[in-house]
Design a protein around this motif. Sequence first.
Motif, short mmCIF file in Angstrom:
data_model
loop_
_atom_site.label_atom_id
_atom_site.label_comp_id
_atom_site.label_asym_id
_atom_site.label_seq_id
_atom_site.Cartn_x
_atom_site.Cartn_y
_atom_site.Cartn_z
N UNK A 171 13.79 6.24 -24.76
CA UNK A 171 14.22 7.46 -25.86
C UNK A 171 13.34 8.02 -26.32
N UNK A 172 11.74 7.68 -26.08
CA UNK A 172 10.68 8.59 -26.57
C UNK A 172 10.69 10.09 -25.79
N UNK A 173 10.39 11.07 -26.33
CA UNK A 173 10.55 12.48 -26.00
C UNK A 173 9.51 12.79 -24.81
N UNK A 174 8.29 11.74 -25.15
CA UNK A 174 7.03 12.00 -23.94
C UNK A 174 7.25 11.31 -22.83
N UNK A 175 8.53 10.25 -22.88
CA UNK A 175 8.45 9.66 -21.38
C UNK A 175 9.75 10.19 -20.61
#
Length: 790
Positions: A489-493
């Motif tokens: 859910x992390x935008x950088x993942x």
Amino acid sequence: MFINYIKSAIRFLKHNRAFSVINLIGLSIALAVSFLILIYVINELSYDHFNKNRDRVFKLINYYVDLKQKYSDTPYILATALKKDFPQVEKAVRIKSMRGFKLKLKEEFIPIDGVLATDSEIFDIFTFPLTDGADDKNLLDDKNSIVLSRNLAEKFFPGQNPIGKEIAGIANNAEYLFIVRGVFENIPENSSLRANCFVNSRWTIDQINKAIGITDADVNWNQDFWNTWVLLSKDCNAKALENQFRAFEVKYMGEKPQSQYSFQNLGDVYLGSENIANVRIMGNKKNIRLFSAIAFLIILVASINYIILSTAVSSRRGLEIGIRKTFGSINRNIKNQLLSESVLLAMIVLPVALILMRIALPFAGRLFQTRLDIIGSNIVIYIIVYLILTIIIGLVSGLYTSSYLSQLKVIDILKNTLPSRNKKKYFRSFLIVVQLIVFCTFVSATLIIRSQYNYAIHKDPGYYNKDILFINLGRDFKGYSAFINNIKSNPNVIMAAGSMDNLPLEGGMIMTYPNYQDKTVMVKVEGFAVDYNYVKTLGITLLQGREFSSDFGSDLKQSVLLNETAVKQLGLTDPLGKLLGNRTIIGIVKDFNLHTIHSSIPPLWIGMTDQYIQDVAVHYKPGTLKGILPMLEAEWKKATPDRPFQYKTIEDLSKELYFSERNLSTIVLIFSIFTLILAALGLFGLTLFLARSRMKEIGIKKVFGSSEQSIVFSFLLNNLFNVIAAALLSIPVTIHFMTKWLSNFAYKTNINWWIFVISFAAAATVVLLTVFIQSYKTSCINPIEALRHE
């Protein structure tokens, strides 16, 4: 007479202090380095010597016909069948490591490393001394029996006799009560079988059955997950027994068995398993030969230094020898005296070398990638070898000079008609070239090894080799689904997925399937278990079909992906939709390096698992690693606050897997520096003595107008020719040995011409600089002082 030799040697060393100091430094370095290497070599060669049955203990090796590869893995049933069919087999056991095993200490379950599941006869085969336990015949017959090492016994039962006591443990994710049946002495560190405790082999059957979805692991000849060890009768010929295995294999595995078994003696296991897959503890004969060769070359260079300097100062001893011969000394006495001087110098160096060796021991252990300990049982061997080596160095170093000087005739000495100086000059030049060949070869080898390391690190493996992070979950990780979903859910993942291990794999899981064109041909296929989205996360290219998807509920237990090599070896022409075992082939992926570039790409089966996820791969956006690490650690603490957060980037993992190559380049570079130091010391001493002996010549040249530059140039020119000759001669030597080394890799770099240019430049720079310093000092002398000196 011996005392007189010693006194004469001491007088000579006092009167030739420069000669003595240079040789003391050179021999100290050479002996210290050699002693470090000898500790490593002796320790490696002493493996398993403590076993009383060493000559009768054998490990079963499994040769996979289709893969043309030897493995240490064998089926569980093999040990039983060998005892049943061959009376020569007195004892037989199967051994498998137990992962995730824990024992309860107070109120906490402690993970235990080195847990081996095996049978009671293990103590008859390996003769591990039992400190407690009356009956060593049936210690592990009961499934809940456990035998502890002395260290574990003292940890869990301090000050008590643990025999018969119960201890709670976790095996296969469930809690059980174990009964301590015995305690064995801690296994020596130079053992190819290491354990902290032993449990019954039946614990591994349920584990394997559950992992691969079968119910007959204990009788299935295609499930190779155990090591098999046997003890043969005293009069048994192992080779003759091995010849009967072909009929044995047909009996149990059919007309075209895909496994061929052979024996490997315990004495050969540690140093003879480099071509056998899935061996956990093993040495490397090549490293022993390499380090022994390096030690020999360094000693050779130091001995050459002694000879070079001895021939340089030999002219000073002519008169002494002439007088001694006039008063009745014979050649043998003079030769013995000169040899005693050489041996005495080496013996003086011995304690200095031992001190240097002891100081460097911890660093050398890290360099050799092993615990470089002084093993108590090997101390006598160390001492004997050190003394013999020191005496040999002294004898070899002084042999040429003593033979040459002792043969001089009195009349030639008095008439000053000694043998031509040119002969000595050419001989010294030859020795200097030999030293420089060693150095240039070391430097070139270092550059080639480093080039192969860089090639391995930067080669495209068939999946993303950057911006990937691996998180080690360990066994029994709770809350995996929530953990992986929160990460994604992390935008950088970009994507994240789990697997049984990270890429590239160090071990392997082998399964056997029949060829689709010829059902009698069995193909060994490596297995790799993953979770949803793993192919996408790692960037593995999908050639046909689809990858695993949660939209298809059957994928978890009934679907499989194959690589190109598996499709070819299985004889599949239209693979999609066909069954492989009890799974449907849903996709084909492009070949990628499952293992390191030491081995070629094997046939690969990729299946799904929801029970054995032990690693999570995270594909993150470039440049965001520092930003996502706090988030990953926070999510980890939510899921399992008691475990440490451990991660590796794919770049760090690749560097670890190829650390031995990088380390080898460092080792060879360090030894090349030692070699150059020794050669430079010899050249410095030689230039010093030659300059002194040519004082009159230099003075006359300066009187007649020779410049300082021309005098220096004459010194440099001779040595430049030596460097050029050494650089050229080192090329075929380097190519020969490094081509052999590169053959250990399935994928390799090229040996480029610039490597030899760099080695020449390095040698020329140091040699010419060394000669220049002393020759320039000599060229600046006042001509009057030079003539007065003579």
